[in-house]
Design an enzyme around this catalytic site. Structure first.
Site, PDB file in Angstrom:
ATOM      1  N   ARG A  32       0.716  -1.182  -0.327  1.00  0.00           N
ATOM      2  CA  ARG A  32       0.105  -0.058  -0.429  1.00  0.00           C
ATOM      3  C   ARG A  32       0.169   0.867  -0.071  1.00  0.00           C
ATOM      4  O   ARG A  32       0.396   2.380  -0.583  1.00  0.00           O
ATOM      5  CB  ARG A  32      -1.182   0.194   1.417  1.00  0.00           C
ATOM      6  CG  ARG A  32      -1.927  -0.753   1.035  1.00  0.00           C
ATOM      7  CD  ARG A  32      -2.733  -1.227   2.369  1.00  0.00           C
ATOM      8  NE  ARG A  32      -4.063  -1.980   1.899  1.00  0.00           N
ATOM      9  CZ  ARG A  32      -4.805  -2.310   2.566  1.00  0.00           C
ATOM     10  NH1 ARG A  32      -4.808  -2.259   3.997  1.00  0.00           N
ATOM     11  NH2 ARG A  32      -5.716  -3.451   1.880  1.00  0.00           N
ATOM     12  N   TYR A  50      -6.115  -1.460  -6.490  1.00  0.00           N
ATOM     13  CA  TYR A  50      -5.838  -2.723  -5.830  1.00  0.00           C
ATOM     14  C   TYR A  50      -4.697  -2.075  -4.583  1.00  0.00           C
ATOM     15  O   TYR A  50      -4.752  -1.267  -4.410  1.00  0.00           O
ATOM     16  CB  TYR A  50      -4.789  -3.341  -7.166  1.00  0.00           C
ATOM     17  CG  TYR A  50      -3.314  -2.242  -7.370  1.00  0.00           C
ATOM     18  CD1 TYR A  50      -2.832  -1.183  -7.215  1.00  0.00           C
ATOM     19  CD2 TYR A  50      -3.255  -3.041  -9.241  1.00  0.00           C
ATOM     20  CE1 TYR A  50      -2.071  -0.786  -7.587  1.00  0.00           C
ATOM     21  CE2 TYR A  50      -1.682  -2.537  -9.496  1.00  0.00           C
ATOM     22  CZ  TYR A  50      -0.880  -1.404  -8.705  1.00  0.00           C
ATOM     23  OH  TYR A  50       0.174  -1.085  -9.694  1.00  0.00           O
ATOM     24  N   GLU A  51      -4.663  -3.467  -3.874  1.00  0.00           N
ATOM     25  CA  GLU A  51      -4.120  -3.097  -2.770  1.00  0.00           C
ATOM     26  C   GLU A  51      -5.809  -2.282  -1.639  1.00  0.00           C
ATOM     27  O   GLU A  51      -4.836  -1.457  -0.837  1.00  0.00           O
ATOM     28  CB  GLU A  51      -2.826  -2.680  -3.019  1.00  0.00           C
ATOM     29  CG  GLU A  51      -1.558  -3.092  -3.814  1.00  0.00           C
ATOM     30  CD  GLU A  51      -1.755  -4.740  -3.554  1.00  0.00           C
ATOM     31  OE1 GLU A  51      -2.177  -5.545  -2.158  1.00  0.00           O
ATOM     32  OE2 GLU A  51      -0.898  -5.504  -4.707  1.00  0.00           O
ATOM     33  N   GLY A  52      -6.024  -2.657  -2.458  1.00  0.00           N
ATOM     34  CA  GLY A  52      -7.585  -2.128  -1.590  1.00  0.00           C
ATOM     35  C   GLY A  52      -7.842  -1.163  -1.897  1.00  0.00           C
ATOM     36  O   GLY A  52      -7.238  -0.063  -1.422  1.00  0.00           O
TER      37      GLY A  52
END
Length: 525
Positions: free
Chosen positions: A225, A366-368
Protein backbone atom coordinates in the site's frame (compact mmCIF):
# COMPACT_ATOMS: atom_id res chain seq x y z
CA UNK A 1 6.57 -14.12 -22.63
CA UNK A 2 7.04 -10.60 -21.37
CA UNK A 3 7.16 -7.32 -23.28
CA UNK A 4 10.13 -7.11 -25.69
CA UNK A 5 13.30 -6.07 -23.89
CA UNK A 6 11.88 -6.33 -20.38
CA UNK A 7 13.72 -9.52 -19.42
CA UNK A 8 17.04 -7.94 -20.44
CA UNK A 9 16.22 -4.74 -18.55
CA UNK A 10 15.36 -6.78 -15.46
CA UNK A 11 18.69 -8.59 -15.62
CA UNK A 12 20.51 -5.22 -15.74
CA UNK A 13 18.43 -4.01 -12.81
CA UNK A 14 19.35 -7.06 -10.74
CA UNK A 15 23.01 -6.96 -11.77
CA UNK A 16 23.18 -3.38 -10.51
CA UNK A 17 22.08 -4.47 -7.04
CA UNK A 18 18.99 -2.24 -7.06
CA UNK A 19 16.64 -4.96 -5.85
CA UNK A 20 18.48 -5.53 -2.57
CA UNK A 21 18.68 -1.99 -1.17
CA UNK A 22 16.50 -2.13 1.99
CA UNK A 23 16.76 -5.80 2.91
CA UNK A 24 18.55 -7.69 5.67
CA UNK A 25 22.30 -8.15 5.00
CA UNK A 26 22.04 -11.59 6.61
CA UNK A 27 20.26 -12.72 3.44
CA UNK A 28 22.21 -10.64 0.93
CA UNK A 29 20.49 -7.29 1.32
CA UNK A 30 22.31 -3.97 1.61
CA UNK A 31 20.57 -2.92 4.82
CA UNK A 32 19.84 0.58 3.49
CA UNK A 33 16.97 2.69 4.88
CA UNK A 34 13.49 2.18 3.42
CA UNK A 35 13.44 5.92 2.79
CA UNK A 36 16.37 5.56 0.39
CA UNK A 37 14.73 2.57 -1.30
CA UNK A 38 11.53 4.60 -1.61
CA UNK A 39 13.22 7.48 -3.41
CA UNK A 40 14.97 5.08 -5.80
CA UNK A 41 11.80 3.10 -6.46
CA UNK A 42 9.95 6.29 -7.41
CA UNK A 43 12.31 6.53 -10.38
CA UNK A 44 11.61 2.95 -11.47
CA UNK A 45 7.85 3.38 -11.13
CA UNK A 46 7.93 6.67 -13.04
CA UNK A 47 10.07 5.18 -15.80
CA UNK A 48 7.57 2.40 -16.46
CA UNK A 49 4.93 1.38 -13.96
CA UNK A 50 4.23 -1.87 -15.80
CA UNK A 51 7.84 -2.89 -15.26
CA UNK A 52 7.98 -1.49 -11.73
CA UNK A 53 5.16 -3.75 -10.55
CA UNK A 54 7.38 -6.83 -10.50
CA UNK A 55 9.59 -5.02 -7.99
CA UNK A 56 6.63 -3.99 -5.83
CA UNK A 57 5.22 -7.51 -5.49
CA UNK A 58 8.60 -9.11 -4.83
CA UNK A 59 9.29 -6.53 -2.11
CA UNK A 60 6.02 -7.36 -0.33
CA UNK A 61 6.65 -11.12 -0.50
CA UNK A 62 10.17 -10.67 0.91
CA UNK A 63 8.79 -8.61 3.79
CA UNK A 64 6.19 -11.27 4.63
CA UNK A 65 8.72 -14.14 4.63
CA UNK A 66 11.20 -12.08 6.64
CA UNK A 67 8.63 -11.28 9.34
CA UNK A 68 6.65 -14.53 9.46
CA UNK A 69 8.63 -17.31 7.77
CA UNK A 70 10.59 -20.04 9.52
CA UNK A 71 14.38 -20.00 9.67
CA UNK A 72 14.48 -22.69 6.99
CA UNK A 73 12.13 -20.75 4.71
CA UNK A 74 14.17 -17.59 5.09
CA UNK A 75 17.41 -19.40 4.32
CA UNK A 76 15.96 -21.16 1.27
CA UNK A 77 14.09 -18.29 -0.36
CA UNK A 78 15.18 -14.85 0.85
CA UNK A 79 18.70 -14.75 -0.67
CA UNK A 80 17.38 -15.49 -4.17
CA UNK A 81 14.42 -13.13 -3.84
CA UNK A 82 16.50 -10.31 -2.38
CA UNK A 83 19.11 -10.65 -5.12
CA UNK A 84 16.31 -10.64 -7.69
CA UNK A 85 17.23 -14.05 -9.07
CA UNK A 86 13.69 -15.08 -8.13
CA UNK A 87 10.58 -12.92 -7.80
CA UNK A 88 7.56 -13.12 -5.52
CA UNK A 89 3.81 -12.56 -5.89
CA UNK A 90 0.71 -12.08 -3.76
CA UNK A 91 -2.15 -14.51 -4.49
CA UNK A 92 -5.06 -13.15 -2.51
CA UNK A 93 -8.43 -12.81 -4.18
CA UNK A 94 -10.65 -15.15 -6.18
CA UNK A 95 -13.50 -14.62 -8.66
CA UNK A 96 -16.26 -14.79 -6.01
CA UNK A 97 -14.36 -12.92 -3.29
CA UNK A 98 -13.14 -9.56 -4.59
CA UNK A 99 -11.98 -7.54 -1.59
CA UNK A 100 -13.89 -9.76 0.85
CA UNK A 101 -11.15 -12.27 1.56
CA UNK A 102 -13.41 -14.10 3.99
CA UNK A 103 -15.10 -15.60 0.90
CA UNK A 104 -11.95 -17.44 -0.26
CA UNK A 105 -12.43 -21.08 -1.27
CA UNK A 106 -8.91 -22.26 -2.16
CA UNK A 107 -8.02 -25.31 -0.05
CA UNK A 108 -4.86 -26.48 1.66
CA UNK A 109 -4.67 -30.07 2.89
CA UNK A 110 -1.76 -31.08 5.12
CA UNK A 111 0.52 -33.82 3.78
CA UNK A 112 3.59 -34.48 5.89
CA UNK A 113 5.75 -31.34 6.12
CA UNK A 114 3.80 -29.51 3.41
CA UNK A 115 0.27 -28.87 2.17
CA UNK A 116 -1.50 -29.60 -1.10
CA UNK A 117 -3.01 -26.39 -2.50
CA UNK A 118 -5.98 -26.37 -4.88
CA UNK A 119 -8.00 -23.44 -6.22
CA UNK A 120 -7.98 -20.47 -8.54
CA UNK A 121 -6.63 -16.96 -7.96
CA UNK A 122 -7.27 -13.83 -10.04
CA UNK A 123 -5.53 -10.47 -10.56
CA UNK A 124 -2.07 -11.93 -9.86
CA UNK A 125 0.47 -9.34 -10.95
CA UNK A 126 3.45 -11.01 -12.62
CA UNK A 127 1.90 -14.39 -11.83
CA UNK A 128 4.09 -15.74 -14.62
CA UNK A 129 6.90 -14.24 -16.68
CA UNK A 130 10.26 -15.01 -18.26
CA UNK A 131 12.47 -12.75 -16.13
CA UNK A 132 13.61 -15.41 -13.66
CA UNK A 133 13.88 -19.17 -13.34
CA UNK A 134 11.55 -19.31 -10.34
CA UNK A 135 8.59 -17.40 -8.91
CA UNK A 136 7.60 -17.64 -5.24
CA UNK A 137 3.83 -17.33 -4.80
CA UNK A 138 2.34 -16.25 -1.47
CA UNK A 139 -1.09 -17.90 -1.49
CA UNK A 140 -4.05 -17.51 0.85
CA UNK A 141 -6.07 -20.73 1.35
CA UNK A 142 -8.17 -22.61 3.91
CA UNK A 143 -7.40 -25.84 5.72
CA UNK A 144 -10.31 -28.36 5.85
CA UNK A 145 -11.26 -27.63 9.47
CA UNK A 146 -10.69 -23.89 9.37
CA UNK A 147 -13.41 -21.60 10.77
CA UNK A 148 -15.54 -19.67 8.31
CA UNK A 149 -14.73 -16.14 7.24
CA UNK A 150 -11.47 -14.27 7.46
CA UNK A 151 -10.46 -16.02 10.69
CA UNK A 152 -9.99 -19.29 8.80
CA UNK A 153 -7.41 -18.11 6.28
CA UNK A 154 -3.81 -19.34 6.23
CA UNK A 155 -0.83 -18.17 4.16
CA UNK A 156 1.32 -20.54 2.12
CA UNK A 157 4.58 -20.26 0.21
CA UNK A 158 4.09 -22.03 -3.14
CA UNK A 159 7.08 -22.02 -5.53
CA UNK A 160 6.60 -22.27 -9.28
CA UNK A 161 9.59 -24.65 -9.39
CA UNK A 162 10.32 -26.87 -6.41
CA UNK A 163 13.48 -26.14 -4.43
CA UNK A 164 15.69 -28.93 -3.08
CA UNK A 165 17.34 -28.92 0.36
CA UNK A 166 20.59 -27.72 -1.23
CA UNK A 167 18.82 -24.83 -2.98
CA UNK A 168 18.85 -26.40 -6.44
CA UNK A 169 15.71 -26.30 -8.56
CA UNK A 170 13.72 -29.50 -9.08
CA UNK A 171 10.59 -30.10 -11.18
CA UNK A 172 7.64 -27.79 -11.84
CA UNK A 173 5.02 -27.46 -9.13
CA UNK A 174 1.36 -28.14 -9.90
CA UNK A 175 0.37 -24.58 -10.78
CA UNK A 176 -0.05 -22.63 -13.98
CA UNK A 177 -1.18 -19.37 -15.50
CA UNK A 178 -4.42 -20.10 -17.38
CA UNK A 179 -5.04 -16.63 -18.83
CA UNK A 180 -4.01 -12.97 -18.76
CA UNK A 181 -6.33 -10.03 -18.18
CA UNK A 182 -6.82 -7.38 -20.89
CA UNK A 183 -6.50 -4.13 -18.95
CA UNK A 184 -7.05 -0.39 -19.31
CA UNK A 185 -3.41 0.33 -18.48
CA UNK A 186 -0.13 -1.15 -17.19
CA UNK A 187 -0.27 -3.38 -20.24
CA UNK A 188 3.36 -4.46 -19.98
CA UNK A 189 2.57 -6.07 -16.60
CA UNK A 190 1.05 -9.57 -16.91
CA UNK A 191 -2.02 -9.84 -14.67
CA UNK A 192 -2.62 -13.58 -14.42
CA UNK A 193 -5.39 -15.98 -13.54
CA UNK A 194 -3.57 -18.74 -11.65
CA UNK A 195 -4.76 -22.34 -11.25
CA UNK A 196 -3.40 -24.48 -8.41
CA UNK A 197 -3.70 -28.23 -8.18
CA UNK A 198 -5.02 -29.35 -11.56
CA UNK A 199 -3.02 -32.56 -11.10
CA UNK A 200 -3.34 -33.46 -7.45
CA UNK A 201 -2.41 -30.25 -5.66
CA UNK A 202 0.44 -27.76 -5.65
CA UNK A 203 2.96 -28.21 -2.86
CA UNK A 204 2.94 -25.28 -0.44
CA UNK A 205 4.53 -24.50 2.91
CA UNK A 206 2.72 -22.79 5.77
CA UNK A 207 3.88 -19.27 6.64
CA UNK A 208 3.27 -18.54 10.31
CA UNK A 209 0.45 -20.43 12.01
CA UNK A 210 -2.72 -21.95 10.59
CA UNK A 211 -5.70 -19.56 10.51
CA UNK A 212 -3.36 -16.58 11.04
CA UNK A 213 -2.86 -15.85 7.37
CA UNK A 214 -4.49 -12.43 7.44
CA UNK A 215 -1.89 -11.17 9.91
CA UNK A 216 0.90 -12.35 7.61
CA UNK A 217 -0.91 -11.03 4.57
CA UNK A 218 -1.23 -7.56 6.04
CA UNK A 219 2.55 -7.35 6.30
CA UNK A 220 2.60 -7.75 2.53
CA UNK A 221 -0.41 -5.51 2.00
CA UNK A 222 0.85 -2.62 4.10
CA UNK A 223 4.20 -2.74 2.33
CA UNK A 224 2.40 -2.77 -1.01
CA UNK A 225 0.00 0.00 0.00
CA UNK A 226 2.81 2.42 0.73
CA UNK A 227 4.43 1.53 -2.59
CA UNK A 228 1.16 1.96 -4.49
CA UNK A 229 0.94 5.45 -2.99
CA UNK A 230 4.47 5.94 -4.29
CA UNK A 231 3.27 4.82 -7.73
CA UNK A 232 0.75 7.67 -7.61
CA UNK A 233 3.60 10.08 -6.88
CA UNK A 234 5.75 8.58 -9.64
CA UNK A 235 3.09 8.75 -12.34
CA UNK A 236 2.23 12.30 -11.26
CA UNK A 237 5.88 13.35 -11.62
CA UNK A 238 6.16 11.69 -15.04
CA UNK A 239 2.93 13.32 -16.24
CA UNK A 240 4.00 16.72 -14.91
CA UNK A 241 7.40 16.63 -16.60
CA UNK A 242 5.86 15.70 -19.94
CA UNK A 243 3.11 18.33 -19.69
CA UNK A 244 5.60 21.04 -18.68
CA UNK A 245 7.92 20.24 -21.58
CA UNK A 246 5.01 20.20 -24.03
CA UNK A 247 3.74 23.56 -22.71
CA UNK A 248 7.17 25.09 -23.28
CA UNK A 249 7.30 23.85 -26.87
CA UNK A 250 3.68 24.19 -28.02
CA UNK A 251 3.10 27.63 -29.60
CA UNK A 252 -0.49 28.83 -29.82
CA UNK A 253 -2.36 32.15 -29.44
CA UNK A 254 -0.95 35.51 -28.49
CA UNK A 255 -0.07 36.37 -24.92
CA UNK A 256 -2.90 37.93 -22.93
CA UNK A 257 -2.22 41.61 -22.23
CA UNK A 258 0.50 41.85 -24.88
CA UNK A 259 0.29 44.10 -27.93
CA UNK A 260 2.36 41.68 -29.96
CA UNK A 261 0.24 39.57 -32.35
CA UNK A 262 2.48 36.51 -32.70
CA UNK A 263 1.57 33.31 -30.84
CA UNK A 264 3.57 32.27 -27.79
CA UNK A 265 4.33 29.01 -25.96
CA UNK A 266 1.20 27.98 -24.08
CA UNK A 267 3.08 27.97 -20.77
CA UNK A 268 2.58 31.76 -20.84
CA UNK A 269 -1.20 31.40 -20.70
CA UNK A 270 -2.52 31.76 -17.13
CA UNK A 271 -4.78 28.70 -17.12
CA UNK A 272 -1.99 26.46 -18.42
CA UNK A 273 0.26 27.81 -15.68
CA UNK A 274 -2.49 27.11 -13.12
CA UNK A 275 -2.77 23.50 -14.26
CA UNK A 276 1.00 22.96 -14.30
CA UNK A 277 1.39 24.46 -10.83
CA UNK A 278 -1.47 22.28 -9.58
CA UNK A 279 0.32 19.23 -10.95
CA UNK A 280 3.62 20.30 -9.40
CA UNK A 281 2.20 21.23 -5.99
CA UNK A 282 0.13 18.04 -5.65
CA UNK A 283 3.09 15.91 -6.68
CA UNK A 284 5.41 17.57 -4.16
CA UNK A 285 2.86 17.27 -1.34
CA UNK A 286 2.13 13.58 -1.94
CA UNK A 287 5.84 12.85 -2.30
CA UNK A 288 6.55 14.59 1.01
CA UNK A 289 3.89 12.55 2.80
CA UNK A 290 5.02 9.27 1.22
CA UNK A 291 8.65 9.90 2.10
CA UNK A 292 7.65 10.94 5.62
CA UNK A 293 5.92 7.57 6.07
CA UNK A 294 9.06 5.86 4.76
CA UNK A 295 11.18 7.69 7.32
CA UNK A 296 8.82 6.67 10.14
CA UNK A 297 9.02 3.07 8.91
CA UNK A 298 12.80 3.17 9.30
CA UNK A 299 12.58 4.73 12.76
CA UNK A 300 9.90 2.24 13.85
CA UNK A 301 12.33 -0.57 13.06
CA UNK A 302 15.69 0.93 13.97
CA UNK A 303 15.40 3.72 16.53
CA UNK A 304 17.41 2.79 19.65
CA UNK A 305 14.62 3.85 22.03
CA UNK A 306 11.57 1.61 22.38
CA UNK A 307 9.21 4.54 22.99
CA UNK A 308 10.31 6.20 19.76
CA UNK A 309 9.97 2.95 17.82
CA UNK A 310 6.41 2.64 19.12
CA UNK A 311 5.60 6.27 18.27
CA UNK A 312 6.81 5.92 14.72
CA UNK A 313 4.97 2.63 14.27
CA UNK A 314 1.79 4.47 15.27
CA UNK A 315 2.64 7.08 12.64
CA UNK A 316 3.21 4.45 9.93
CA UNK A 317 -0.08 2.74 10.80
CA UNK A 318 -1.93 6.06 10.70
CA UNK A 319 -0.41 7.33 7.46
CA UNK A 320 -0.47 4.12 5.41
CA UNK A 321 -4.13 4.36 4.28
CA UNK A 322 -3.72 8.10 3.65
CA UNK A 323 -0.60 7.63 1.55
CA UNK A 324 -2.16 4.78 -0.41
CA UNK A 325 -5.49 6.45 -1.18
CA UNK A 326 -4.66 10.16 -1.31
CA UNK A 327 -1.44 9.79 -3.30
CA UNK A 328 -3.00 7.33 -5.76
CA UNK A 329 -6.11 9.45 -6.29
CA UNK A 330 -3.85 12.48 -6.74
CA UNK A 331 -1.80 10.59 -9.33
CA UNK A 332 -4.96 10.08 -11.39
CA UNK A 333 -5.89 13.77 -11.03
CA UNK A 334 -2.43 14.94 -12.06
CA UNK A 335 -2.28 12.54 -15.02
CA UNK A 336 -5.70 13.79 -16.14
CA UNK A 337 -4.45 17.38 -15.95
CA UNK A 338 -1.47 16.30 -18.03
CA UNK A 339 -3.83 15.17 -20.79
CA UNK A 340 -5.66 18.51 -20.49
CA UNK A 341 -2.47 20.56 -20.85
CA UNK A 342 -1.76 18.69 -24.09
CA UNK A 343 -5.24 19.57 -25.34
CA UNK A 344 -6.43 17.46 -28.26
CA UNK A 345 -2.97 15.97 -28.64
CA UNK A 346 -3.29 14.56 -25.13
CA UNK A 347 -6.11 12.35 -26.38
CA UNK A 348 -3.86 10.94 -29.09
CA UNK A 349 -1.89 7.88 -28.00
CA UNK A 350 1.29 8.92 -29.80
CA UNK A 351 2.01 11.72 -27.32
CA UNK A 352 2.09 9.27 -24.38
CA UNK A 353 0.04 11.50 -22.05
CA UNK A 354 -2.89 9.08 -22.13
CA UNK A 355 -0.69 6.19 -21.02
CA UNK A 356 0.06 7.92 -17.73
CA UNK A 357 -3.66 8.41 -17.12
CA UNK A 358 -4.47 4.78 -18.01
CA UNK A 359 -1.63 3.45 -15.88
CA UNK A 360 -2.50 5.64 -12.89
CA UNK A 361 -6.17 4.61 -12.88
CA UNK A 362 -5.52 1.22 -11.28
CA UNK A 363 -3.69 2.64 -8.27
CA UNK A 364 -6.82 3.74 -6.33
CA UNK A 365 -8.24 0.23 -6.90
CA UNK A 366 -5.66 -2.49 -6.26
CA UNK A 367 -4.21 -3.33 -2.84
CA UNK A 368 -7.49 -2.11 -1.35
CA UNK A 369 -9.68 0.53 -2.96
CA UNK A 370 -9.72 4.12 -1.73
CA UNK A 371 -12.97 3.37 0.09
CA UNK A 372 -11.36 0.44 1.90
CA UNK A 373 -8.44 2.66 2.89
CA UNK A 374 -10.83 5.32 4.17
CA UNK A 375 -12.71 2.76 6.28
CA UNK A 376 -9.38 1.46 7.59
CA UNK A 377 -8.40 4.99 8.61
CA UNK A 378 -11.70 5.71 10.36
CA UNK A 379 -12.69 2.39 11.94
CA UNK A 380 -9.28 0.83 12.64
CA UNK A 381 -6.79 3.65 13.00
CA UNK A 382 -9.09 6.17 14.73
CA UNK A 383 -11.32 3.58 16.35
CA UNK A 384 -8.73 1.45 18.09
CA UNK A 385 -7.21 4.30 20.13
CA UNK A 386 -10.10 6.83 19.98
CA UNK A 387 -7.99 9.13 17.82
CA UNK A 388 -4.92 9.23 20.06
CA UNK A 389 -2.35 8.61 17.30
CA UNK A 390 -4.07 11.20 15.10
CA UNK A 391 -4.05 13.74 17.96
CA UNK A 392 -0.33 13.12 18.39
CA UNK A 393 0.20 13.96 14.72
CA UNK A 394 -2.06 17.03 14.92
CA UNK A 395 -0.05 18.37 17.84
CA UNK A 396 3.07 18.13 15.70
CA UNK A 397 1.34 20.11 12.95
CA UNK A 398 0.13 22.74 15.41
CA UNK A 399 3.65 23.18 16.77
CA UNK A 400 4.77 24.48 13.36
CA UNK A 401 2.53 27.53 13.73
CA UNK A 402 4.94 29.36 15.99
CA UNK A 403 7.86 28.70 13.64
CA UNK A 404 5.88 29.96 10.64
CA UNK A 405 5.05 33.14 12.56
CA UNK A 406 8.76 33.94 12.85
CA UNK A 407 9.27 34.09 9.06
CA UNK A 408 10.56 37.57 8.30
CA UNK A 409 8.23 40.10 6.71
CA UNK A 410 5.16 37.91 7.07
CA UNK A 411 6.31 35.89 4.05
CA UNK A 412 4.41 32.77 5.07
CA UNK A 413 1.50 34.33 6.97
CA UNK A 414 -1.17 33.34 4.44
CA UNK A 415 0.09 29.77 4.31
CA UNK A 416 0.18 29.73 8.11
CA UNK A 417 -3.48 30.83 8.29
CA UNK A 418 -4.53 28.24 5.70
CA UNK A 419 -2.76 25.47 7.60
CA UNK A 420 -4.38 26.54 10.88
CA UNK A 421 -7.85 26.54 9.29
CA UNK A 422 -7.27 23.14 7.70
CA UNK A 423 -6.01 21.68 10.97
CA UNK A 424 -9.03 23.02 12.85
CA UNK A 425 -11.32 21.28 10.35
CA UNK A 426 -9.32 18.06 10.59
CA UNK A 427 -9.37 18.06 14.38
CA UNK A 428 -13.08 18.78 14.52
CA UNK A 429 -14.03 16.07 12.03
CA UNK A 430 -11.75 13.57 13.75
CA UNK A 431 -13.53 14.13 17.07
CA UNK A 432 -16.89 13.83 15.30
CA UNK A 433 -15.92 10.55 13.61
CA UNK A 434 -14.55 9.02 16.81
CA UNK A 435 -17.88 9.79 18.46
CA UNK A 436 -20.26 8.84 15.62
CA UNK A 437 -18.70 5.54 14.51
CA UNK A 438 -20.10 3.67 17.52
CA UNK A 439 -23.52 5.36 17.36
CA UNK A 440 -24.14 5.39 13.60
CA UNK A 441 -21.43 3.37 11.85
CA UNK A 442 -23.08 3.95 8.46
CA UNK A 443 -22.56 7.69 8.93
CA UNK A 444 -18.86 7.19 9.62
CA UNK A 445 -18.52 4.92 6.56
CA UNK A 446 -20.30 7.43 4.30
CA UNK A 447 -18.00 10.20 5.55
CA UNK A 448 -14.74 8.23 5.51
CA UNK A 449 -13.56 9.08 1.99
CA UNK A 450 -13.94 12.87 2.25
CA UNK A 451 -12.28 12.62 5.69
CA UNK A 452 -9.28 10.82 4.21
CA UNK A 453 -9.05 13.49 1.50
CA UNK A 454 -9.14 16.19 4.19
CA UNK A 455 -6.43 14.35 6.13
CA UNK A 456 -4.24 14.13 3.04
CA UNK A 457 -4.66 17.78 2.11
CA UNK A 458 -3.78 18.99 5.61
CA UNK A 459 -0.90 16.54 6.13
CA UNK A 460 0.48 17.52 2.72
CA UNK A 461 0.04 21.19 3.60
CA UNK A 462 1.96 20.70 6.83
CA UNK A 463 4.93 19.22 5.00
CA UNK A 464 4.79 21.83 2.23
CA UNK A 465 4.81 24.54 4.94
CA UNK A 466 7.83 22.89 6.60
CA UNK A 467 9.63 22.88 3.26
CA UNK A 468 8.73 26.53 2.62
CA UNK A 469 9.99 27.51 6.07
CA UNK A 470 13.29 25.69 5.53
CA UNK A 471 13.64 27.36 2.14
CA UNK A 472 12.88 30.77 3.65
CA UNK A 473 15.62 30.50 6.27
CA UNK A 474 18.07 29.14 3.71
CA UNK A 475 17.45 32.27 1.65
CA UNK A 476 17.96 34.49 4.67
CA UNK A 477 21.30 32.87 5.45
CA UNK A 478 22.35 32.81 1.81
CA UNK A 479 22.83 29.03 1.66
CA UNK A 480 22.44 26.96 -1.49
CA UNK A 481 20.54 27.72 -4.69
CA UNK A 482 18.29 30.75 -4.24
CA UNK A 483 16.23 29.86 -7.32
CA UNK A 484 15.50 26.41 -5.93
CA UNK A 485 14.31 27.89 -2.65
CA UNK A 486 12.17 30.48 -4.46
CA UNK A 487 10.43 27.67 -6.28
CA UNK A 488 9.82 25.75 -3.03
CA UNK A 489 8.18 28.78 -1.43
CA UNK A 490 6.06 29.64 -4.48
CA UNK A 491 4.91 26.04 -4.87
CA UNK A 492 3.98 25.83 -1.19
CA UNK A 493 2.06 29.10 -1.39
CA UNK A 494 0.24 27.86 -4.48
CA UNK A 495 -0.64 24.65 -2.62
CA UNK A 496 -2.03 26.76 0.23
CA UNK A 497 -4.11 28.94 -2.09
CA UNK A 498 -5.47 26.21 -4.35
CA UNK A 499 -5.47 22.98 -2.33
CA UNK A 500 -5.16 23.60 1.40
CA UNK A 501 -7.63 26.53 1.32
CA UNK A 502 -10.36 24.08 0.25
CA UNK A 503 -9.81 21.79 3.24
CA UNK A 504 -12.28 23.49 5.65
CA UNK A 505 -15.04 23.07 3.05
CA UNK A 506 -14.77 19.30 3.44
CA UNK A 507 -16.16 19.55 6.95
CA UNK A 508 -19.68 19.89 5.54
CA UNK A 509 -19.73 16.63 3.50
CA UNK A 510 -18.03 14.80 6.37
CA UNK A 511 -20.30 15.87 9.23
CA UNK A 512 -23.57 16.33 7.33
CA UNK A 513 -23.25 14.79 3.86
CA UNK A 514 -23.86 11.28 5.17
CA UNK A 515 -27.54 12.07 5.72
CA UNK A 516 -28.26 12.52 2.02
CA UNK A 517 -26.11 9.47 1.21
CA UNK A 518 -28.31 7.29 3.41
CA UNK A 519 -31.66 8.98 2.75
CA UNK A 520 -32.30 7.43 -0.66
CA UNK A 521 -33.57 3.90 -0.94
CA UNK A 522 -31.20 1.79 -3.03
CA UNK A 523 -33.94 1.35 -5.66
CA UNK A 524 -34.09 5.14 -6.09
CA UNK A 525 -30.42 5.52 -6.97
Amino acid sequence: RSAPGFAAIYKEFVAGGWNSLPFDPEFGGQGMPWLLATTVQEMWQAANMGFGLVLLLNQGAIDAIHHHGSAEQKAAYLPKMISGEWTGTMNLTEPQAGSDLGQLKSRAVKEGDHYRITGQKIFITYGDHDFTENIVHMVLARTPDAPAGSKGISLFLVPKVMVGPDGTLKGRNDLRCVSLEHKLGINASPTAVMAYGDNGGAIGYLIGAENRGLECMFTMMNNARLTVGLQGVAIAERAYQQARDYARARVQSRELGSSRPEPVPIIRHPDIRRMLLTMRALTEATRALTYSAGLSLDLARRHPEAAERARHQRRVDLLTPVVKAWASETGVEVASLGVQVHGGMGYIEETGAAQHYRDARITPIYEGTSGIQANDLVFRKLGRDRGAAAAEFFAEIAALDGDLATALGGTLDRLREQLAAGLAALRGTTEWLVDIQDKIPQAAAASATPYLQLFGRVAGGYLMAKAALAAHWAQITGEGDSGFYDLKIITAQFYGDHVLSQAPALRQPIEHGWESVLDLDEQQI
